[in-house]
Scaffold this motif. Structure first.
Motif, PDB file in Angstrom:
ATOM      1  N   THR A   1       0.851  -1.240  -0.025  1.00  0.00           N
ATOM      2  CA  THR A   1      -0.117   0.254   0.098  1.00  0.00           C
ATOM      3  C   THR A   1       0.952   1.198   0.063  1.00  0.00           C
ATOM      4  OG1 THR A   1      -1.905  -1.169   1.108  1.00  0.00           O
ATOM      5  CG2 THR A   1      -1.821   1.219   1.272  1.00  0.00           C
ATOM      6  N   ILE A   2       2.022   1.114   0.881  1.00  0.00           N
ATOM      7  CA  ILE A   2       2.829   2.361   0.842  1.00  0.00           C
ATOM      8  C   ILE A   2       3.447   2.641  -0.672  1.00  0.00           C
ATOM      9  CG2 ILE A   2       5.258   3.332   1.744  1.00  0.00           C
ATOM     10  CD1 ILE A   2       2.764   3.376   3.695  1.00  0.00           C
ATOM     11  N   SER A   3       3.767   1.540  -1.222  1.00  0.00           N
ATOM     12  CA  SER A   3       4.322   1.522  -2.549  1.00  0.00           C
ATOM     13  C   SER A   3       3.463   2.198  -3.480  1.00  0.00           C
ATOM     14  CB  SER A   3       4.831   0.037  -2.952  1.00  0.00           C
ATOM     15  OG  SER A   3       5.549   0.245  -4.274  1.00  0.00           O
ATOM     16  N   ARG A   4       2.064   1.905  -3.450  1.00  0.00           N
ATOM     17  CA  ARG A   4       1.179   2.335  -4.263  1.00  0.00           C
ATOM     18  C   ARG A   4       0.845   3.729  -3.958  1.00  0.00           C
ATOM     19  NH1 ARG A   4      -2.087  -0.832  -7.329  1.00  0.00           N
ATOM     20  NH2 ARG A   4      -3.643   0.154  -6.766  1.00  0.00           N
ATOM     21  N   TYR A   5       0.969   4.258  -2.668  1.00  0.00           N
ATOM     22  CA  TYR A   5       1.026   5.483  -2.611  1.00  0.00           C
ATOM     23  C   TYR A   5       2.119   6.437  -2.995  1.00  0.00           C
ATOM     24  CZ  TYR A   5      -2.646   4.842   1.369  1.00  0.00           C
ATOM     25  OH  TYR A   5      -3.833   4.573   2.090  1.00  0.00           O
ATOM     26  N   GLU A   6       3.332   6.089  -3.015  1.00  0.00           N
ATOM     27  CA  GLU A   6       4.296   6.578  -3.570  1.00  0.00           C
ATOM     28  C   GLU A   6       4.233   6.615  -4.869  1.00  0.00           C
ATOM     29  OE1 GLU A   6       7.290   6.014   0.359  1.00  0.00           O
ATOM     30  OE2 GLU A   6       7.927   5.083  -1.627  1.00  0.00           O
ATOM     31  N   THR A   7       3.879   5.899  -5.749  1.00  0.00           N
ATOM     32  CA  THR A   7       3.710   5.775  -7.118  1.00  0.00           C
ATOM     33  C   THR A   7       2.823   6.376  -7.724  1.00  0.00           C
ATOM     34  OG1 THR A   7       2.754   3.567  -7.366  1.00  0.00           O
ATOM     35  CG2 THR A   7       5.263   3.589  -7.354  1.00  0.00           C
ATOM     36  N   GLY A   8       1.657   6.933  -6.900  1.00  0.00           N
ATOM     37  CA  GLY A   8       0.431   7.426  -7.431  1.00  0.00           C
ATOM     38  C   GLY A   8      -0.528   6.572  -7.752  1.00  0.00           C
ATOM     39  N   ALA A   9      -0.113   5.101  -7.655  1.00  0.00           N
ATOM     40  CA  ALA A   9      -1.085   4.156  -8.109  1.00  0.00           C
ATOM     41  C   ALA A   9      -2.441   4.064  -7.413  1.00  0.00           C
ATOM     42  CB  ALA A   9      -0.498   2.645  -8.250  1.00  0.00           C
ATOM     43  N   ARG A  10      -2.385   4.555  -6.000  1.00  0.00           N
ATOM     44  CA  ARG A  10      -3.382   4.645  -4.963  1.00  0.00           C
ATOM     45  C   ARG A  10      -3.569   6.040  -4.455  1.00  0.00           C
ATOM     46  NH1 ARG A  10      -4.916   0.012  -0.216  1.00  0.00           N
ATOM     47  NH2 ARG A  10      -6.526   1.471   0.587  1.00  0.00           N
ATOM     48  N   LYS A  11      -4.503   6.538  -4.367  1.00  0.00           N
ATOM     49  CA  LYS A  11      -4.764   7.801  -3.857  1.00  0.00           C
ATOM     50  C   LYS A  11      -4.616   7.772  -2.373  1.00  0.00           C
ATOM     51  CE  LYS A  11      -7.763  12.064  -3.846  1.00  0.00           C
ATOM     52  NZ  LYS A  11      -9.081  12.570  -4.431  1.00  0.00           N
ATOM     53  N   ALA A  12      -3.807   8.543  -1.682  1.00  0.00           N
ATOM     54  CA  ALA A  12      -3.876   8.676  -0.086  1.00  0.00           C
ATOM     55  C   ALA A  12      -4.997   9.716   0.042  1.00  0.00           C
ATOM     56  CB  ALA A  12      -2.507   9.200   0.318  1.00  0.00           C
ATOM     57  N   ASN A  13      -6.040   9.157   0.981  1.00  0.00           N
ATOM     58  CA  ASN A  13      -7.144  10.030   1.404  1.00  0.00           C
ATOM     59  C   ASN A  13      -6.769  10.707   2.485  1.00  0.00           C
ATOM     60  OD1 ASN A  13      -7.118   8.668   3.782  1.00  0.00           O
ATOM     61  ND2 ASN A  13      -8.801   7.061   3.008  1.00  0.00           N
ATOM     62  N   GLN A  14      -7.590  11.920   2.836  1.00  0.00           N
ATOM     63  CA  GLN A  14      -7.241  13.045   3.672  1.00  0.00           C
ATOM     64  C   GLN A  14      -6.872  12.559   4.917  1.00  0.00           C
ATOM     65  OE1 GLN A  14     -10.117  16.316   4.091  1.00  0.00           O
ATOM     66  NE2 GLN A  14     -10.502  15.467   6.073  1.00  0.00           N
TER      67      GLN A  14
END
Length: 204
Positions: free
Chosen positions: A35-48
């Motif tokens: 999940t952290i990796s996906r946050y960092e690549t922009g593949a997953r949006k980090a919510n508020q």
């Protein structure tokens, strides 16, 4: 850059600046390394909620994760230019007065004056203007010799696109393609210049 990718790059930047690996950050957020990796690549949006947690972990303002004005891509102002009926490049065809659609154009690239598009049809202006091109016209009642103009054949209310040439007061509408004959505009075949051709665009 997309916002999710920008936010992801800031998360990675903070994590690496603190000497923290993805597993450690995942543990603090109670999530997985993937999940952290996906946050960092922009593949997953980090919510508020995630961003507030990250701001607390790294002791930064939540604004850190968002672009400042100098990071923003400037929005180009555009205007809608009407695309009128087809204009003939060859045998003139009926000039349709109705607007078929609109073409969005950046304002900084446009000349002054009233503008409209006409669609070229035929091969008489090849290779200068290909068949099917959208030709940008600036509304004006006259052009200089050797300039390309949109010309209304007033007798039949038909339009054509030709290079203008004048000889002894007679206007000749000259094709670019040598396979086509010039059109003579005189009292027996009256014509009126609609405007000057500025440029064309052509779809692939």
């Amino acid at each position: 850059m997309e916002l999710s990718k920008y936010v992801g790059s800031k998360i990675r930047e903070l994590r690496e600046s603190r000497g923290m690996d993805q597993d450690t950050l995942a543990s603090k957020l109670k999530t997985t390394r993937v999940t952290i990796s996906r946050y960092e690549t922009g593949a997953r949006k980090a919510n508020q909620d995630v961003l507030f947690q990250l701001a607390d972990i790294f002791k930064v303002s939540i604004n850190y994760f968002f672009p400042t004005p100098q990071n923003l891509i400037p929005v180009t102002k555009t205007i809608k230019i009407p695309l009128l009926g087809t204009i003939a490049c060859g045998d003139p065809i009926l000039a349709e007065e109705n607007i078929e659609s609109y073409v969005d154009e950046p304002t900084e690239d446009l000349p002054s004056g009233k503008l409209f598009y006409l669609k070229a049809k035929g091969n008489s202006m090849k290779p200068t203007i290909p068949n099917g091109s959208k030709v940008l016209i600036r509304l004006q009642s006259d052009v200089e010799d050797s300039e390309i103009a949109a010309v209304l054949m007033t007798e039949d209310n038909e339009a054509t696109l030709k290079r203008i040439k004048r000889v002894n007061g007679t206007m000749f509408l000259m094709p670019e393609n040598p396979d086509f004959d010039p059109i003579i505009a005189d009292k027996n075949n009256p014509a009126r210049i609609l405007g000057k051709a500025i440029r064309y665009t052509s779809d692939l």
